[in-house]
Design a protein around this motif. Sequence first.
Motif, PDB file in Angstrom:
ATOM      1  N   TRP A 266      -8.350  -0.788   0.544  1.00 45.88           N
ATOM      2  CA  TRP A 266      -8.651   0.616   0.253  1.00 45.88           C
ATOM      3  C   TRP A 266      -7.401   1.436   0.472  1.00 45.88           C
ATOM      4  N   GLU A 267      -7.098   2.303  -0.492  1.00 44.22           N
ATOM      5  CA  GLU A 267      -5.916   3.158  -0.374  1.00 44.22           C
ATOM      6  C   GLU A 267      -6.054   4.116   0.806  1.00 44.22           C
ATOM      7  N   SER A 268      -7.258   4.621   1.028  1.00 50.03           N
ATOM      8  CA  SER A 268      -7.573   5.414   2.213  1.00 50.03           C
ATOM      9  C   SER A 268      -9.055   5.191   2.502  1.00 50.03           C
ATOM     10  N   PRO A 269      -9.533   5.540   3.711  1.00 46.51           N
ATOM     11  CA  PRO A 269     -10.931   5.240   4.042  1.00 46.51           C
ATOM     12  C   PRO A 269     -11.944   5.861   3.094  1.00 46.51           C
ATOM     13  N   CYS A 270     -11.579   6.920   2.396  1.00 49.48           N
ATOM     14  CA  CYS A 270     -12.560   7.591   1.528  1.00 49.48           C
ATOM     15  C   CYS A 270     -12.247   7.455   0.039  1.00 49.48           C
TER      16      CYS A 270
ATOM     17  N   VAL B  21     -29.531  -0.022  -0.388  1.00 46.20           N
ATOM     18  CA  VAL B  21     -28.105  -0.269  -0.134  1.00 46.20           C
ATOM     19  C   VAL B  21     -27.797   0.102   1.313  1.00 46.20           C
ATOM     20  N   GLY B  22     -27.210  -0.823   2.058  1.00 43.83           N
ATOM     21  CA  GLY B  22     -26.862  -0.558   3.453  1.00 43.83           C
ATOM     22  C   GLY B  22     -25.723   0.439   3.565  1.00 43.83           C
ATOM     23  N   PRO B  23     -25.442   0.933   4.788  1.00 44.59           N
ATOM     24  CA  PRO B  23     -24.360   1.895   4.992  1.00 44.59           C
ATOM     25  C   PRO B  23     -23.018   1.328   4.527  1.00 44.59           C
ATOM     26  N   PRO B  24     -22.045   2.211   4.230  1.00 41.85           N
ATOM     27  CA  PRO B  24     -20.740   1.715   3.786  1.00 41.85           C
ATOM     28  C   PRO B  24     -20.080   0.888   4.885  1.00 41.85           C
ATOM     29  N   PRO B  25     -19.353  -0.170   4.509  1.00 43.78           N
ATOM     30  CA  PRO B  25     -18.702  -1.027   5.497  1.00 43.78           C
ATOM     31  C   PRO B  25     -17.368  -0.448   5.948  1.00 43.78           C
ATOM     32  N   LEU B  26     -16.802  -1.031   6.989  1.00 44.29           N
ATOM     33  CA  LEU B  26     -15.391  -0.828   7.289  1.00 44.29           C
ATOM     34  C   LEU B  26     -14.590  -1.620   6.257  1.00 44.29           C
ATOM     35  N   GLU B  27     -13.324  -1.236   6.045  1.00 44.16           N
ATOM     36  CA  GLU B  27     -12.524  -1.899   5.006  1.00 44.16           C
ATOM     37  C   GLU B  27     -12.483  -3.411   5.186  1.00 44.16           C
ATOM     38  N   GLN B  28     -12.313  -3.883   6.427  1.00 44.66           N
ATOM     39  CA  GLN B  28     -12.192  -5.330   6.638  1.00 44.66           C
ATOM     40  C   GLN B  28     -13.485  -6.071   6.322  1.00 44.66           C
ATOM     41  N   ASP B  29     -14.616  -5.346   6.307  1.00 45.18           N
ATOM     42  CA  ASP B  29     -15.904  -5.970   5.993  1.00 45.18           C
ATOM     43  C   ASP B  29     -16.307  -5.773   4.533  1.00 45.18           C
ATOM     44  N   ALA B  30     -15.451  -5.108   3.756  1.00 46.56           N
ATOM     45  CA  ALA B  30     -15.802  -4.784   2.366  1.00 46.56           C
ATOM     46  C   ALA B  30     -16.095  -6.013   1.515  1.00 46.56           C
TER      47      ALA B  30
ATOM     48  N   GLU C 197     -11.645   3.031  -9.882  1.00 46.32           N
ATOM     49  CA  GLU C 197     -10.371   2.367  -9.622  1.00 46.32           C
ATOM     50  C   GLU C 197     -10.563   1.238  -8.623  1.00 46.32           C
ATOM     51  N   GLN C 198      -9.617   0.310  -8.650  1.00 42.94           N
ATOM     52  CA  GLN C 198      -9.591  -0.798  -7.706  1.00 42.94           C
ATOM     53  C   GLN C 198      -8.207  -0.848  -7.095  1.00 42.94           C
ATOM     54  N   PHE C 199      -8.148  -1.048  -5.787  1.00 40.85           N
ATOM     55  CA  PHE C 199      -6.870  -1.045  -5.069  1.00 40.85           C
ATOM     56  C   PHE C 199      -6.626  -2.449  -4.540  1.00 40.85           C
ATOM     57  N   LEU C 200      -5.576  -3.090  -5.033  1.00 42.16           N
ATOM     58  CA  LEU C 200      -5.237  -4.452  -4.631  1.00 42.16           C
ATOM     59  C   LEU C 200      -4.065  -4.446  -3.677  1.00 42.16           C
TER      60      LEU C 200
ATOM     61  N   ASP D 239      11.007 -13.163   4.709  1.00 41.49           N
ATOM     62  CA  ASP D 239      11.079 -11.801   4.170  1.00 41.49           C
ATOM     63  C   ASP D 239      10.064 -11.627   3.032  1.00 41.49           C
ATOM     64  N   PRO D 240       8.769 -11.533   3.381  1.00 40.45           N
ATOM     65  CA  PRO D 240       7.744 -11.376   2.340  1.00 40.45           C
ATOM     66  C   PRO D 240       7.763  -9.963   1.760  1.00 40.45           C
ATOM     67  N   GLU D 241       7.079  -9.798   0.642  1.00 38.59           N
ATOM     68  CA  GLU D 241       6.902  -8.491   0.011  1.00 38.59           C
ATOM     69  C   GLU D 241       5.414  -8.210  -0.107  1.00 38.59           C
ATOM     70  N   VAL D 242       5.052  -6.930   0.018  1.00 45.35           N
ATOM     71  CA  VAL D 242       3.671  -6.513  -0.190  1.00 45.35           C
ATOM     72  C   VAL D 242       3.650  -5.513  -1.340  1.00 45.35           C
ATOM     73  N   TYR D 243       2.841  -5.809  -2.349  1.00 42.05           N
ATOM     74  CA  TYR D 243       2.701  -4.926  -3.510  1.00 42.05           C
ATOM     75  C   TYR D 243       1.299  -4.323  -3.497  1.00 42.05           C
ATOM     76  N   TYR D 244       1.220  -3.019  -3.675  1.00 41.55           N
ATOM     77  CA  TYR D 244      -0.065  -2.328  -3.773  1.00 41.55           C
ATOM     78  C   TYR D 244      -0.254  -1.896  -5.223  1.00 41.55           C
TER      79      TYR D 244
END
Length: 198
Positions: free
Chosen positions: A8-12, A25-34, A48-51, A130-135
């Motif tokens: 998630w780009e931000s929590p909301c 539908v249950g309550p929204p999850p935390l990002e790690q539980d998404a 949108e989808q955030f990878l 030296d890994p790279e992270v792409y969003y």
Amino acid sequence: MDAEPHAWESPCSQRYLIDLPPGRVGPPPLEQDAPGWVAANRAVPSGEQFLKLTVQGKGQETVVVKRLTVRMAAKRAPLAWNDYAMGYPGVGCGGGVPTRFFTVALDAARPGVVPEAGHADFPFKVSESDPEVYYIRADASAYDVSWYLELAWSSGDRTGTLTVDDHGRPFRTSGNNGRPAYEFPLGGEKWVKEGTTQ
């Protein structure tokens, strides 16, 4: 290489389309539980989808990540499901600024991976230390799109292409224009129509 299709780009910022009424539908999850929540509800990223894509070399050799290419698996009419907002209204929803940030316009005839303004474009070098992270923010408004990425790389005289997808399945992102939208108030017990909480 590791792809997180439900970062998630931000929590909301993240929303999901679900073919269920709000009472089921249950309550929204935390990002790690998404990922588990998404699977349980058969949810599809909405609008949108955030990878988050982490790329790392193996051994001593440097690997050049030459490019990311968008491949379309299917393009359909947007899903006519309910739209659920993650996060809780009234709670801070700021997000960080990633170092490698790209966008993909899935509605385009030939979507491409485009660096955000002020961000560098491919190629990049990675190694074991030296890994790279792409969003990657992929947006859709007019279609329900199944898609994946191909990562082209080279190291010395070796070259190759890796498929980036959702654990063997294409990513799926659907437009949400005009869909009934719901949010889950902080301290609340159920989903309510978006905009009705204070």
